[in-house]
Design a protein around this motif. Structure first.
Motif, PDB file in Angstrom:
ATOM      1  N   VAL A 172     -89.813 -36.957 -56.516  1.00 23.20           N
ATOM      2  CA  VAL A 172     -88.458 -37.008 -55.959  1.00 23.20           C
ATOM      3  C   VAL A 172     -88.351 -38.312 -55.167  1.00 23.20           C
ATOM      4  O   VAL A 172     -89.110 -38.537 -54.225  1.00 23.20           O
ATOM      5  CB  VAL A 172     -88.181 -35.801 -55.037  1.00 23.20           C
ATOM      6  CG1 VAL A 172     -86.816 -35.926 -54.379  1.00 23.20           C
ATOM      7  CG2 VAL A 172     -88.254 -34.496 -55.825  1.00 23.20           C
ATOM      8  N   VAL A 173     -87.420 -39.173 -55.587  1.00 18.61           N
ATOM      9  CA  VAL A 173     -87.265 -40.482 -54.939  1.00 18.61           C
ATOM     10  C   VAL A 173     -85.887 -40.566 -54.303  1.00 18.61           C
ATOM     11  O   VAL A 173     -84.877 -40.283 -54.942  1.00 18.61           O
ATOM     12  CB  VAL A 173     -87.445 -41.632 -55.957  1.00 18.61           C
ATOM     13  CG1 VAL A 173     -87.239 -42.991 -55.282  1.00 18.61           C
ATOM     14  CG2 VAL A 173     -88.815 -41.560 -56.611  1.00 18.61           C
ATOM     15  N   SER A 174     -85.867 -40.964 -53.032  1.00 16.71           N
ATOM     16  CA  SER A 174     -84.606 -41.091 -52.311  1.00 16.71           C
ATOM     17  C   SER A 174     -84.382 -42.540 -51.900  1.00 16.71           C
ATOM     18  O   SER A 174     -85.295 -43.236 -51.472  1.00 16.71           O
ATOM     19  CB  SER A 174     -84.625 -40.200 -51.059  1.00 16.71           C
ATOM     20  OG  SER A 174     -83.431 -40.365 -50.327  1.00 16.71           O
ATOM     21  N   GLY A 175     -83.133 -42.985 -52.043  1.00 18.53           N
ATOM     22  CA  GLY A 175     -82.776 -44.334 -51.626  1.00 18.53           C
ATOM     23  C   GLY A 175     -81.310 -44.383 -51.257  1.00 18.53           C
ATOM     24  O   GLY A 175     -80.604 -43.379 -51.319  1.00 18.53           O
ATOM     25  N   GLY A 176     -80.833 -45.563 -50.875  1.00 17.43           N
ATOM     26  CA  GLY A 176     -79.417 -45.727 -50.569  1.00 17.43           C
ATOM     27  C   GLY A 176     -79.049 -45.384 -49.138  1.00 17.43           C
ATOM     28  O   GLY A 176     -77.992 -45.762 -48.654  1.00 17.43           O
ATOM     29  N   ASP A 177     -79.919 -44.648 -48.448  1.00 19.89           N
ATOM     30  CA  ASP A 177     -79.655 -44.273 -47.064  1.00 19.89           C
ATOM     31  C   ASP A 177     -80.967 -43.800 -46.437  1.00 19.89           C
ATOM     32  O   ASP A 177     -81.922 -43.469 -47.139  1.00 19.89           O
ATOM     33  CB  ASP A 177     -78.605 -43.157 -47.002  1.00 19.89           C
ATOM     34  CG  ASP A 177     -77.914 -43.074 -45.641  1.00 19.89           C
ATOM     35  OD1 ASP A 177     -78.303 -43.833 -44.728  1.00 19.89           O
ATOM     36  OD2 ASP A 177     -76.988 -42.254 -45.489  1.00 19.89           O
ATOM     37  N   ILE A 178     -80.982 -43.753 -45.131  1.00 22.66           N
ATOM     38  CA  ILE A 178     -82.185 -43.330 -44.413  1.00 22.66           C
ATOM     39  C   ILE A 178     -82.365 -41.808 -44.543  1.00 22.66           C
ATOM     40  O   ILE A 178     -81.389 -41.060 -44.579  1.00 22.66           O
ATOM     41  CB  ILE A 178     -82.096 -43.734 -42.909  1.00 22.66           C
ATOM     42  CG1 ILE A 178     -83.455 -43.680 -42.229  1.00 22.66           C
ATOM     43  CG2 ILE A 178     -81.069 -42.939 -42.158  1.00 22.66           C
ATOM     44  CD1 ILE A 178     -84.300 -44.894 -42.457  1.00 22.66           C
ATOM     45  N   VAL A 179     -83.617 -41.374 -44.641  1.00 22.51           N
ATOM     46  CA  VAL A 179     -83.941 -39.943 -44.670  1.00 22.51           C
ATOM     47  C   VAL A 179     -84.629 -39.606 -43.352  1.00 22.51           C
ATOM     48  O   VAL A 179     -85.688 -40.144 -43.052  1.00 22.51           O
ATOM     49  CB  VAL A 179     -84.885 -39.594 -45.844  1.00 22.51           C
ATOM     50  CG1 VAL A 179     -85.142 -38.097 -45.886  1.00 22.51           C
ATOM     51  CG2 VAL A 179     -84.300 -40.050 -47.165  1.00 22.51           C
ATOM     52  N   SER A 180     -84.020 -38.733 -42.570  1.00 17.84           N
ATOM     53  CA  SER A 180     -84.630 -38.350 -41.294  1.00 17.84           C
ATOM     54  C   SER A 180     -85.913 -37.568 -41.558  1.00 17.84           C
ATOM     55  O   SER A 180     -86.088 -36.976 -42.624  1.00 17.84           O
ATOM     56  CB  SER A 180     -83.663 -37.503 -40.469  1.00 17.84           C
ATOM     57  OG  SER A 180     -83.480 -36.230 -41.085  1.00 17.84           O
ATOM     58  N   GLU A 181     -86.797 -37.565 -40.579  1.00 21.12           N
ATOM     59  CA  GLU A 181     -88.060 -36.828 -40.725  1.00 21.12           C
ATOM     60  C   GLU A 181     -87.804 -35.337 -40.904  1.00 21.12           C
ATOM     61  O   GLU A 181     -88.485 -34.670 -41.670  1.00 21.12           O
ATOM     62  CB  GLU A 181     -88.963 -37.070 -39.505  1.00 21.12           C
ATOM     63  CG  GLU A 181     -89.642 -38.422 -39.493  1.00 21.12           C
ATOM     64  CD  GLU A 181     -90.410 -38.711 -40.780  1.00 21.12           C
ATOM     65  OE1 GLU A 181     -91.328 -37.942 -41.119  1.00 21.12           O
ATOM     66  OE2 GLU A 181     -90.075 -39.696 -41.454  1.00 21.12           O
TER      67      GLU A 181
END
Length: 249
Positions: free
Chosen positions: A119-128
């Motif tokens: 699972v890859v996330s991008g485009g914005d920050i992911v909070s902890e």
């Protein structure tokens, strides 16, 4: 290869001129850096807009370059996300954080996500907190994947910093630059490279960087800066680098 229009940091749309080399360097570099996600036997779900560098470079070109199966959804429908994942036997999900927030609201069976390997996330920050919630949700529904960050911009063909699985749990980290790429942190006051762990503007250079803005040499010149004898693209984003070369946003 393509001209993608982006407002960048100024808001005025500019044509970003990207080459075949830009996209191929990104794909080959990603295959090296996150090889666990890019196996020919895997399927990737592609629902991000293809007129956006993230959708075109990361979700379309990379899987096809790596011999994977790319499942193209012309228009994203959140209500059909479960059907897409199960019916198309999806192994890799790439999206923005809000997509994964929505996914957690869907009722999946305890083994429904067993095929999801990445699972890859991008485009914005992911909070902890969100990262932990997503990882817990994946585990509870049969997946061994953990959310991995990515970072990039249109001027760099989409993504140029990726989080390998072994550093996915490091708080605030967005990953390592692709091979033949570099991230430098510039102290905004001294205009010199920042010390390890010190905040500053993220500068990037490498094979994924655009040729320039279409018919706009003035804006092109303004978007680059020379540090020593090297030319870097200014991102306008703030971050720092640790002693391992891991970049934080």
């Amino acid at each position: 290869a393509i001209i993608l229009y982006s407002g960048g940091t100024t808001g005025k749309p500019k044509g970003v001129v990207l080459t075949n080399l830009n996209f191929n360097a990104q794909a080959l570099g990603a295959k090296y850096l996150v090889s666990e996600l890019l196996k020919p036997k895997y399927s990737m779900l592609c629902f991000l807009p293809n007129f956006h560098a993230f959708g075109l470079g990361v979700c379309m070109h990379i899987p096809l370059y790596c011999g994977m199966r790319m499942v193209l959804i012309p228009q994203f429908n959140a209500k059909k996300l479960k059907k897409y994942i199960l019916k198309s036997r999806i192994n890799v999900l790439v999206g923005v954080p809000t997509v994964f927030e929505y996914m957690m609201k869907i009722k999946f069976g305890p083994r429904d996500l067993k095929r999801v390997k990445g699972v890859v996330s991008g485009g914005d920050i992911v909070s902890e907190a969100l990262k932990n919630d997503i990882n817990k949700f994946l585990k509870e529904h049969g997946s061994r994947a953990v959310i991995q960050n990515g970072y990039g911009l249109t001027e760099a063909a989409g993504g140029m910093i990726f989080s390998a699985k072994q550093v996915a749990d490091v708080p605030g980290a967005i990953g390592f630059p692709l091979p033949d790429s570099e991230a430098l942190i510039l102290n905004p006051k001294t205009k010199k490279p920042a010390k390890i762990g010190e905040d500053g503007e993220i500068l990037v250079r490498g094979l994924t960087i655009m040729k320039g803005y279409l018919d706009d040499p003035k804006e092109t010149e303004k978007s680059f800066i020379k540090v020593g004898n090297k030319k870097y693209l200014k991102t306008g984003d703030i971050g720092y680098v640790d002693e391992r070369g891991l970049v934080y946003f």
